[in-house]
Design an enzyme around this catalytic site. Structure first.
Site, mmCIF file in Angstrom:
data_model
loop_
_atom_site.group_PDB
_atom_site.id
_atom_site.type_symbol
_atom_site.label_atom_id
_atom_site.label_comp_id
_atom_site.label_asym_id
_atom_site.label_seq_id
_atom_site.Cartn_x
_atom_site.Cartn_y
_atom_site.Cartn_z
ATOM 1 N N CYS B 83 0.822 -1.219 0.000
ATOM 2 C CA CYS B 83 0.000 0.000 0.000
ATOM 3 C C CYS B 83 0.854 1.267 0.000
ATOM 4 C CB CYS B 83 -0.921 0.013 1.212
ATOM 5 S SG CYS B 83 -1.599 -1.588 1.611
ATOM 6 N N HIS B 333 -9.063 2.570 -2.016
ATOM 7 C CA HIS B 333 -7.632 2.322 -1.827
ATOM 8 C C HIS B 333 -7.076 1.494 -2.986
ATOM 9 C CE1 HIS B 333 -3.849 1.575 0.017
ATOM 10 N NE2 HIS B 333 -4.161 0.536 0.754
#
Lengths: 135, 384
Positions: B83, B333
């Site tokens: 991420c 995301h």
């Protein structure tokens, strides 16, 4: 059968610490110890971090531990879905090592809190798989 | 060491982008970054393509992205840090430009997640942890963060209602962000009533998988001044790692050492402290993560992150506005794009272009981006 036998569903099949399985088969949980400097590793490691020595011996581990934290999983990866919800915990063993393990369904969820004393014991799955859990 | 400037930023709409492929998303962000910088491709002498490649159908996506952007034969670099891929991508680009190997580079964060079946996504999610010692027990991404939440609740008395305030705040600002996946405010009650995912985290404590891209054009000081009259400068870069296994980490698991270490490095490099930050973007993959980040970045003392929320200090007009673009919780995301998306938001804030969500007089911005289950954390400080 290789190391994929470890866990409720194992991913890794090849490792130098495969002997853990034979301890689990005998109902024992084992750590590794560096033959040169004596540092103990759990989960077992094949290679000593301190002296880079890779000759290790196996020592049986005391399962007494204290819970650090936990969760109850409701939304799981596909192979684990039939078993939801299930509990996962992180605990500190008396030896100082930490262990990540499922918490046995026999443990009352309402009693769970950091600090709770639990025991790390060998568990057997239905597919001949072997692991440990906190109970 | 010369300064490195961000001279152009671009961002796609995040969400379920069934209209676009990975390379097309990358192009949207890249092209709008060039427009923003008022330049064409000819001065770009290399690209850093940031993506958590296990989600992509395309193997080694830098190859096809560089081709589709028209950036052959210039060098391209594929950067992966889960991420945190594009925050690490900026660090990579920063080092390449600082070394003088490159002058002007495109850092492109991109991810295409929603074309995977939910089975495939869940299978990948199951291998987010240590695949030898933890994944075999049925771990998930939310499960790891839930374990931090349990520990924080037990030590400091943090409640699920307090965690819900993160989602309520971020969704409020997400409603003002046209690029966000979710543009509807939400109530505390709706968060509390959402279905459990991994106790104590519920559906609306969690960010969503998404498709999207964001792009930063960076340049050395000389080129930056020549190409734009409004560069935003990279003032501090902090990056740290932590054991991937939860069992390998120390302490009571009420904070992320990896973020504290990254923050220390970034503050030191920029010569500033947490009180100097005017506006921040922090990694709210889960509601609890934002609370821990307040504490780990020094915005609040350990255990008192929830007080900032209750007093509105992280709202627009508060002491330190956080995630005023809606955060991951509103934007979605798209893993590889998130870090660049945070820096896109900060750049616009520092240029005074954030419109109805502008933080008055913002001069110093901080972005913090966690990789995976907390094995990487990047803190980036930008200065107007």
């Amino acid at each position: 059968m290789g190391f994929e036998k470890f866990g409720r569903f194992g991913y890794v099949s090849q490792t130098k610490v495969n002997p853990l399985l034979s301890y689990l088969e005998k109902g024992k949980i084992a750590a590794t110890r560096c033959k040169k400097c004596g540092r103990k590793y759990f989960p077992p490691r094949a290679d000593c971090l301190d002296c880079r020595h890779s000759i290790i011996e196996w020592v049986v581990l005391d399962g007494k531990s204290n819970l650090i934290t936990f969760t109850q999983v409701f939304f799981a990866p596909p192979v684990f879905q039939p078993e939801t919800p299930y509990l996962l915990g992180l605990a500190e063993l008396v030896s100082g090592s930490r262990v990540f393990a499922p918490i046995s369904p026999t443990v009352d969820k309402e009693q769970l809190k950091p600090g709770l004393e639990l025991n790390l014991k060998v568990a057997k799955g239905s597919r001949d798989n072997l692991y440990y859990w906190l109970e | 060491m010369g300064r490195i400037g961000i001279i152009g930023v671009g961002h796609t709409k995040f969400g379920k982008r069934s209209d676009a492929s990975l390379r097309e998303l990358a192009f949207e962000a890249y092209s709008s970054a060039l427009d923003d910088a008022d330049m064409d491709s000819s001065k770009i002498d290399g690209s850093v393509v940031c993506s958590a490649t296990h989600y992509d159908k395309q193997r080694s996506p830098a190859g096809v992205v560089a081709e589709y952007l028209g950036l052959n034969p210039q060098p391209t670099f594929n950067v992966e840090a889960a991420c945190a891929s594009s925050a690490v991508g900026l660090r990579t680009g920063w080092a390449l430009v600082s070394s003088k190997l490159h002058d002007v580079m495109a850092v492109v964060g991109v991810q295409k997640m929603t074309e995977l079946s939910s089975e495939e996504i869940q299978e990948l999610m199951g291998r987010a942890g240590d695949v030898m010692w933890e994944s075999p027990f049925g771990t998930t991404m939310p499960a790891y963060y839930a374990m931090y939440a349990t520990a924080h609740m037990a030590k400091y008395g943090t409640t699920e209602e307090q965690m819900a305030l993160v989602t309520v705040k971020n969704r409020k600002y997400g409603s003002k962000n046209p690029n966000a996946m979710f543009q509807k405010p939400i109530t505390t009650e709706e968060v509390l009533k959402s279905r459990p995912v991994s106790a104590p985290l519920k559906l609306f404590d969690c960010c969503a998988n998404a498709d999207g891209a964001a792009c930063l054009i960076i340049a050395n000081a000389e080129k930056a001044k020549k190409l734009t009259d409004r560069p935003v400068w990279v003032a501090g870069l902090g990056l740290a790692s932590s054991p991937m296994s939860l069992a390998g980490r120390t302490g009571p698991l009420t904070s992320f050492d990896v973020t504290k270490n990254a923050a220390k490095a970034a503050y030191q490099m920029a010569g500033v402290g947490p009180n100097d930050v005017d506006v921040a973007e922090v990694h709210d993959s889960f509601s609890i993560t934002e609370i821990l980040n307040y504490e780990d970045l020094g915005f609040a003392k350990p255990g008192s992150g929830t007080r900032l929320l209750e007093k509105g200090e992280t709202e627009l007009g508060g002491k330190i506005p956080v995630n005023i673009d809606g955060g991951l919780i509103s934007k979605g995301h798209p893993v590889g794009a998130t870090g660049a998306s945070q820096l896109f938001a900060l750049t616009r804030q520092l240029r005074g272009e954030a419109g109805s969500t502008q933080v008055d007089g913002a001069k110093l911005g901080l972005a913090q981006n966690i990789g995976g289950i907390g094995m990487y954390s990047a803190v980036t400080i930008l200065r107007a």
